[in-house]
Structures are given as structure tokens and as C-alpha cells.
Motif scaffolding. Structure first.
Motif, PDB file in Angstrom:
ATOM      1  N   LEU A  68      67.899 -38.136  27.375  1.00 41.60           N
ATOM      2  CA  LEU A  68      67.537 -38.606  28.724  1.00 41.60           C
ATOM      3  C   LEU A  68      66.692 -37.873  29.315  1.00 41.60           C
ATOM      4  CD1 LEU A  68      70.697 -40.385  30.148  1.00 41.60           C
ATOM      5  CD2 LEU A  68      68.708 -41.440  29.325  1.00 41.60           C
ATOM      6  N   ILE A  69      66.875 -36.574  29.516  1.00 42.46           N
ATOM      7  CA  ILE A  69      66.047 -35.364  29.878  1.00 42.46           C
ATOM      8  C   ILE A  69      64.636 -35.230  29.265  1.00 42.46           C
ATOM      9  CG2 ILE A  69      66.032 -32.814  30.189  1.00 42.46           C
ATOM     10  CD1 ILE A  69      69.007 -32.835  30.451  1.00 42.46           C
ATOM     11  N   VAL A  70      64.544 -35.197  27.803  1.00 40.92           N
ATOM     12  CA  VAL A  70      63.527 -35.346  27.142  1.00 40.92           C
ATOM     13  C   VAL A  70      62.516 -36.547  27.669  1.00 40.92           C
ATOM     14  CG1 VAL A  70      62.485 -35.367  24.944  1.00 40.92           C
ATOM     15  CG2 VAL A  70      64.469 -33.894  25.286  1.00 40.92           C
ATOM     16  N   ILE A  71      62.927 -37.692  27.611  1.00 41.72           N
ATOM     17  CA  ILE A  71      62.338 -38.736  27.963  1.00 41.72           C
ATOM     18  C   ILE A  71      61.742 -38.642  29.410  1.00 41.72           C
ATOM     19  CG2 ILE A  71      62.471 -41.208  28.594  1.00 41.72           C
ATOM     20  CD1 ILE A  71      64.615 -41.550  26.232  1.00 41.72           C
ATOM     21  N   PHE A  72      62.661 -38.270  30.561  1.00 44.21           N
ATOM     22  CA  PHE A  72      62.250 -38.102  31.933  1.00 44.21           C
ATOM     23  C   PHE A  72      61.065 -37.024  31.893  1.00 44.21           C
ATOM     24  CE2 PHE A  72      62.600 -36.000  35.946  1.00 44.21           C
ATOM     25  CZ  PHE A  72      62.691 -37.001  36.821  1.00 44.21           C
ATOM     26  N   CYS A  73      61.326 -35.913  31.556  1.00 41.73           N
ATOM     27  CA  CYS A  73      60.356 -34.834  31.445  1.00 41.73           C
ATOM     28  C   CYS A  73      59.043 -34.899  30.755  1.00 41.73           C
ATOM     29  CB  CYS A  73      61.125 -33.359  31.144  1.00 41.73           C
ATOM     30  SG  CYS A  73      62.391 -33.117  32.197  1.00 41.73           S
ATOM     31  N   ALA A  74      59.140 -35.720  29.658  1.00 41.90           N
ATOM     32  CA  ALA A  74      58.047 -35.611  28.797  1.00 41.90           C
ATOM     33  C   ALA A  74      56.948 -36.555  29.283  1.00 41.90           C
ATOM     34  CB  ALA A  74      58.240 -36.340  27.242  1.00 41.90           C
ATOM     35  N   GLY A  75      57.438 -37.323  30.390  1.00 47.16           N
ATOM     36  CA  GLY A  75      56.513 -38.210  31.033  1.00 47.16           C
ATOM     37  C   GLY A  75      56.025 -37.567  32.466  1.00 47.16           C
ATOM     38  N   LEU A  81      48.274 -37.808  33.962  1.00 47.70           N
ATOM     39  CA  LEU A  81      47.200 -37.641  33.300  1.00 47.70           C
ATOM     40  C   LEU A  81      46.491 -38.902  32.674  1.00 47.70           C
ATOM     41  CD1 LEU A  81      48.086 -34.011  31.455  1.00 47.70           C
ATOM     42  CD2 LEU A  81      46.306 -34.540  33.098  1.00 47.70           C
ATOM     43  N   GLY A  82      47.487 -39.742  32.212  1.00 51.44           N
ATOM     44  CA  GLY A  82      47.036 -40.816  31.521  1.00 51.44           C
ATOM     45  C   GLY A  82      46.464 -41.878  32.659  1.00 51.44           C
ATOM     46  N   SER A 174      54.537 -32.676  27.601  1.00 50.87           N
ATOM     47  CA  SER A 174      54.020 -33.786  28.690  1.00 50.87           C
ATOM     48  C   SER A 174      52.720 -33.073  29.209  1.00 50.87           C
ATOM     49  CB  SER A 174      54.876 -33.774  30.029  1.00 50.87           C
ATOM     50  OG  SER A 174      54.448 -34.632  30.824  1.00 50.87           O
ATOM     51  N   ALA A 175      52.308 -31.752  29.174  1.00 48.30           N
ATOM     52  CA  ALA A 175      51.241 -31.215  29.703  1.00 48.30           C
ATOM     53  C   ALA A 175      50.060 -31.224  28.655  1.00 48.30           C
ATOM     54  CB  ALA A 175      51.384 -29.696  30.110  1.00 48.30           C
ATOM     55  N   ALA A 176      50.415 -31.585  27.190  1.00 45.67           N
ATOM     56  CA  ALA A 176      49.617 -31.653  26.030  1.00 45.67           C
ATOM     57  C   ALA A 176      48.889 -32.970  25.945  1.00 45.67           C
ATOM     58  CB  ALA A 176      50.195 -30.913  25.197  1.00 45.67           C
ATOM     59  N   THR A 177      49.359 -34.081  26.429  1.00 51.63           N
ATOM     60  CA  THR A 177      48.923 -35.209  26.233  1.00 51.63           C
ATOM     61  C   THR A 177      48.978 -36.234  27.520  1.00 51.63           C
ATOM     62  OG1 THR A 177      49.524 -37.231  24.624  1.00 51.63           O
ATOM     63  CG2 THR A 177      51.404 -36.069  25.551  1.00 51.63           C
ATOM     64  N   ARG A 178      48.149 -37.236  27.321  1.00 50.88           N
ATOM     65  CA  ARG A 178      48.021 -38.299  28.285  1.00 50.88           C
ATOM     66  C   ARG A 178      49.000 -39.546  28.216  1.00 50.88           C
ATOM     67  NH1 ARG A 178      43.504 -37.262  31.077  1.00 50.88           N
ATOM     68  NH2 ARG A 178      41.914 -35.775  30.341  1.00 50.88           N
ATOM     69  N   SER A 179      49.849 -39.440  27.148  1.00 52.73           N
ATOM     70  CA  SER A 179      50.404 -40.421  26.948  1.00 52.73           C
ATOM     71  C   SER A 179      52.188 -40.073  26.934  1.00 52.73           C
ATOM     72  CB  SER A 179      50.056 -41.271  25.550  1.00 52.73           C
ATOM     73  OG  SER A 179      51.303 -41.873  24.992  1.00 52.73           O
ATOM     74  N   PRO A 180      52.759 -40.461  27.825  1.00 54.65           N
ATOM     75  CA  PRO A 180      54.306 -40.596  27.712  1.00 54.65           C
ATOM     76  C   PRO A 180      54.882 -40.818  26.404  1.00 54.65           C
ATOM     77  CG  PRO A 180      53.556 -41.482  29.639  1.00 54.65           C
ATOM     78  CD  PRO A 180      52.670 -41.771  28.811  1.00 54.65           C
ATOM     79  N   ALA A 181      54.524 -41.719  25.696  1.00 50.76           N
ATOM     80  CA  ALA A 181      55.126 -42.222  24.498  1.00 50.76           C
ATOM     81  C   ALA A 181      54.832 -41.146  23.424  1.00 50.76           C
ATOM     82  CB  ALA A 181      54.600 -43.341  23.965  1.00 50.76           C
ATOM     83  N   THR A 182      53.627 -40.664  23.506  1.00 48.27           N
ATOM     84  CA  THR A 182      53.251 -39.416  22.570  1.00 48.27           C
ATOM     85  C   THR A 182      54.094 -38.316  22.851  1.00 48.27           C
ATOM     86  OG1 THR A 182      51.073 -40.733  22.301  1.00 48.27           O
ATOM     87  CG2 THR A 182      51.123 -38.256  21.583  1.00 48.27           C
ATOM     88  N   ALA A 183      53.999 -37.854  24.036  1.00 44.34           N
ATOM     89  CA  ALA A 183      54.755 -36.962  24.252  1.00 44.34           C
ATOM     90  C   ALA A 183      56.326 -36.648  23.885  1.00 44.34           C
ATOM     91  CB  ALA A 183      54.603 -36.578  26.089  1.00 44.34           C
ATOM     92  N   ILE A 184      56.870 -37.985  24.193  1.00 46.52           N
ATOM     93  CA  ILE A 184      58.347 -38.183  23.892  1.00 46.52           C
ATOM     94  C   ILE A 184      58.377 -38.025  22.214  1.00 46.52           C
ATOM     95  CG2 ILE A 184      60.080 -39.872  23.861  1.00 46.52           C
ATOM     96  CD1 ILE A 184      59.277 -40.857  26.436  1.00 46.52           C
ATOM     97  N   GLY A 185      57.480 -38.866  21.594  1.00 44.54           N
ATOM     98  CA  GLY A 185      57.676 -38.588  20.045  1.00 44.54           C
ATOM     99  C   GLY A 185      57.450 -37.205  19.448  1.00 44.54           C
ATOM    100  N   ARG A 259      42.846 -27.928  30.686  1.00 44.57           N
ATOM    101  CA  ARG A 259      42.525 -29.392  30.266  1.00 44.57           C
ATOM    102  C   ARG A 259      41.666 -30.064  31.172  1.00 44.57           C
ATOM    103  NH1 ARG A 259      46.621 -32.784  27.769  1.00 44.57           N
ATOM    104  NH2 ARG A 259      44.727 -34.151  27.984  1.00 44.57           N
ATOM    105  N   SER A 260      41.061 -30.971  30.723  1.00 40.23           N
ATOM    106  CA  SER A 260      40.044 -31.828  31.635  1.00 40.23           C
ATOM    107  C   SER A 260      41.195 -32.772  32.154  1.00 40.23           C
ATOM    108  CB  SER A 260      38.863 -32.692  30.846  1.00 40.23           C
ATOM    109  OG  SER A 260      38.306 -33.594  31.867  1.00 40.23           O
ATOM    110  N   LEU A 261      40.772 -32.871  33.628  1.00 37.00           N
ATOM    111  CA  LEU A 261      41.868 -34.232  34.030  1.00 37.00           C
ATOM    112  C   LEU A 261      41.093 -35.437  34.252  1.00 37.00           C
ATOM    113  CD1 LEU A 261      42.858 -32.136  37.332  1.00 37.00           C
ATOM    114  CD2 LEU A 261      44.058 -32.085  35.213  1.00 37.00           C
ATOM    115  N   HIS A 262      39.749 -35.560  33.417  1.00 34.08           N
ATOM    116  CA  HIS A 262      39.420 -36.717  33.391  1.00 34.08           C
ATOM    117  C   HIS A 262      39.663 -37.452  32.166  1.00 34.08           C
ATOM    118  CE1 HIS A 262      36.582 -36.184  37.128  1.00 34.08           C
ATOM    119  NE2 HIS A 262      36.474 -34.804  36.388  1.00 34.08           N
ATOM    120  N   ALA A 263      39.730 -38.801  32.166  1.00 40.16           N
ATOM    121  CA  ALA A 263      40.360 -39.744  31.082  1.00 40.16           C
ATOM    122  C   ALA A 263      39.136 -39.732  30.068  1.00 40.16           C
ATOM    123  CB  ALA A 263      40.595 -41.143  31.412  1.00 40.16           C
TER     124      ALA A 263
END
Length: 263
Positions: A68-75, A81-82, A174-185, A259-263
Motif C-alpha cells: 500500500l505504501i509503495v502504491i501510494f508513494c509511487a504515484g 507529471l503525467g 515516482s520522480a523518475a517517470t510520468r506514469s504511476p503504473a510504471t513507477a509502481i511496476g 527533468r522537464s515538466l512538459h509532457a
């Protein structure tokens, strides 16, 4: 800086209240604590039920709680960003590092809240349905109820430090990607991989994840009447955790600053 970070934290806390996982997390922890009674039934038989408390806390926090903590914090950062909402937030006089630290505080608040809830629920059930009179062996009192309560509080305090490392670890992804699913994975995948290879590689002693259950093992062993000392083990667990947290936060800050903040 502290005032801006605190204000940002309060804003993040207000936003988090509306998140689904913020509501589901505590409910799942409560369900895990209650389900422990299927494994270790509670009854008024004169025998203290500290073993139930130890098992309930371990299951709800060191197993379910970690996910739960990883899922919450990874997003926390990747979702903003996403969606691009991070640009709106940083338009205000708020530095990126302050934004990151506000997210870190939010993650720690979530983790510690789950820990507090698990402790309150497990002790309440033991008090209502079982016994917590102390630990006896052969008619001799080995640990009083007060001593066991202090042992639990010490275990919870050390666990809180270790869980903060979990928060910092997930925030790095979470800081390294724009996708919560990717960060969690990535966070879960690397966690599992390191869990497999850390012992063959001999790096387990330097990883905070090795010690997540250690505080509760002390409490569980004392519940069985064993004499177990906190030191020097506890000091090393905390040291490894603090160093790990610092490395993760510095890494997350370095990534987020560049990192750039633009999509």
C-alpha cells in the motif's frame, strides 16, 4: 523554505484525503488485523495474546502495508507529471525540492497512519477478546504488561523509521517517470529482484528491507518468553534505514531537479 514546504504539505494532505487509496488503505489494514484471528484465535483463557498482536502487526504492515505504501508513494509525483498539474503548482513561489519534501512528508504521514491504525486495532482486539496480563513461564512473570507495551512502542518507533525508507524508495521511482503504473511496476519489480539476489550477493546487511520485520521479531520473541536485547541490532537497523532514506531522497531530488515538466 520551511513555511513554504509546510504549506505545500497541507495542500497535499488535503488532496490526498480525496484519493481512493487513502480510504482503502486503512480499511484493508483493519481487515488484515481482523483476519489474523482466523490464524491465532483470541479468547479469555488467562494466557496473554501478545503473539496475536505481533502477528497482526506483521501481516498488516510488513506485508500488506508495504504494498500500500509503495502504491501510494509511487504515484505522488508521477501522477502530477503525467497530468501536467505539477507546472501549475510550481508557478507559485515553491521550489522543486520543497515540493518533493512536501510529498515525502505526505508519504510518511500515510505510512505512519497505517502503522498507528494497525497497532490500535490489534491491541484493542487483544484487550477486548483476549488477555494482555504479561508473559509468564512456569508461574514466573518474565515480562509485565507494562514492559510488553514499552517493547511494542519501541518496535513501532523503529518500524516507523524503516517505513520512512520505503516511502523514500517509492518516491525515487515516482520522480523518475510520468506514469504511476510504471513507477509502481519498477518499484515492486526491483524490490522483488533485490529480495532474491541480496543474500547470494552478500549485500543483505546493507539493505534496509532486510530489517523491516526485525523490530516485530523482538516483540514476538519476548511474547514467547525469550530474552532478546535491542542493542546493538536496533541501532544498526536505524542507521541503515536513515542512510538509505538519505540516498533515495537525494536521488529523487537530483532526478526531479533536472527533468522537464512538459509532457
Amino acid at each position: 523554505m520551511m513555511r513554504r514546504m509546510w504549506n505545500a504539505y497541507l495542500v497535499e494532505l488535503h488532496k490526498a484525503v480525496r484519493m481512493r487509496i487513502t480510504c482503502m488503505g486503512p480499511l484493508l489494514v483493519l481487515a488484515a488485523v481482523c483476519s489474523t484471528m482466523l490464524q491465532i484465535p483470541l479468547q479469555k483463557d488467562g494466557v496473554s495474546d501478545y503473539r496475536f498482536i505481533a502477528a497482526a502487526t506483521t501481516i498488516s504492515i510488513d506485508m500488506l502495508g508495504l504494498l500500500l505504501i509503495v502504491i501510494f508513494c509511487a504515484g505522488l509525483i508521477s501522477s502530477e507529471l503525467g497530468r501536467g498539474t505539477v507546472r501549475t503548482v510550481l508557478v507559485r513561489p515553491l521550489r522543486r525540492i520543497e515540493f518533493l519534501l512536501a510529498k515525502l512528508l505526505l508519504g510518511i504521514t500515510f505510512a505512519w497512519s497505517l502503522l498507528l491504525l494497525a497497532g490500535a486495532a490489534s491491541w484493542s482486539l487483544a484487550l477486548l477478546l483476549g488477555d494482555v496480563h504479561g508473559v509468564e513461564f512456569g508461574g514466573e512473570l518474565l515480562y509485565s504488561s507494562a514492559e510488553m507495551a514499552v517493547t511494542y512502542l519501541l518496535a513501532a518507533g523503529i518500524s516507523a523509521v524503516l517505513l520512512s525508507s520505503v516511502v523514500a524508495y517509492a518516491l525515487l521511482f515516482s520522480a523518475a517517470t510520468r506514469s504511476p503504473a510504471t513507477a509502481i511496476g519498477w518499484a515492486v519489480g526491483l524490490w522483488l529482484l533485490l529480495g532474491i539476489v541480496k543474500y547470494p550477493l552478500g549485500i543483505d546487511a546493507f539493505m534496509f528491507s532486510t530489517y523491516l520485520a526485525s523490530p516485530w521479531e523482538v516483540f514476538a520473541n519476548r511474547s514467547d518468553g525469550l530474552v532478546v536485547a535491542w542493542m546493538p541490532g536496533a541501532a544498526y537497523w536505524v542507521l541503515v534505514s536513515l542512510i538509505s532514506s538519505a540516498v533515495f531522497v537525494v536521488g529523487a531530488a537530483a532526478i526531479f531537479q533536472r527533468r522537464s515538466l512538459h509532457a
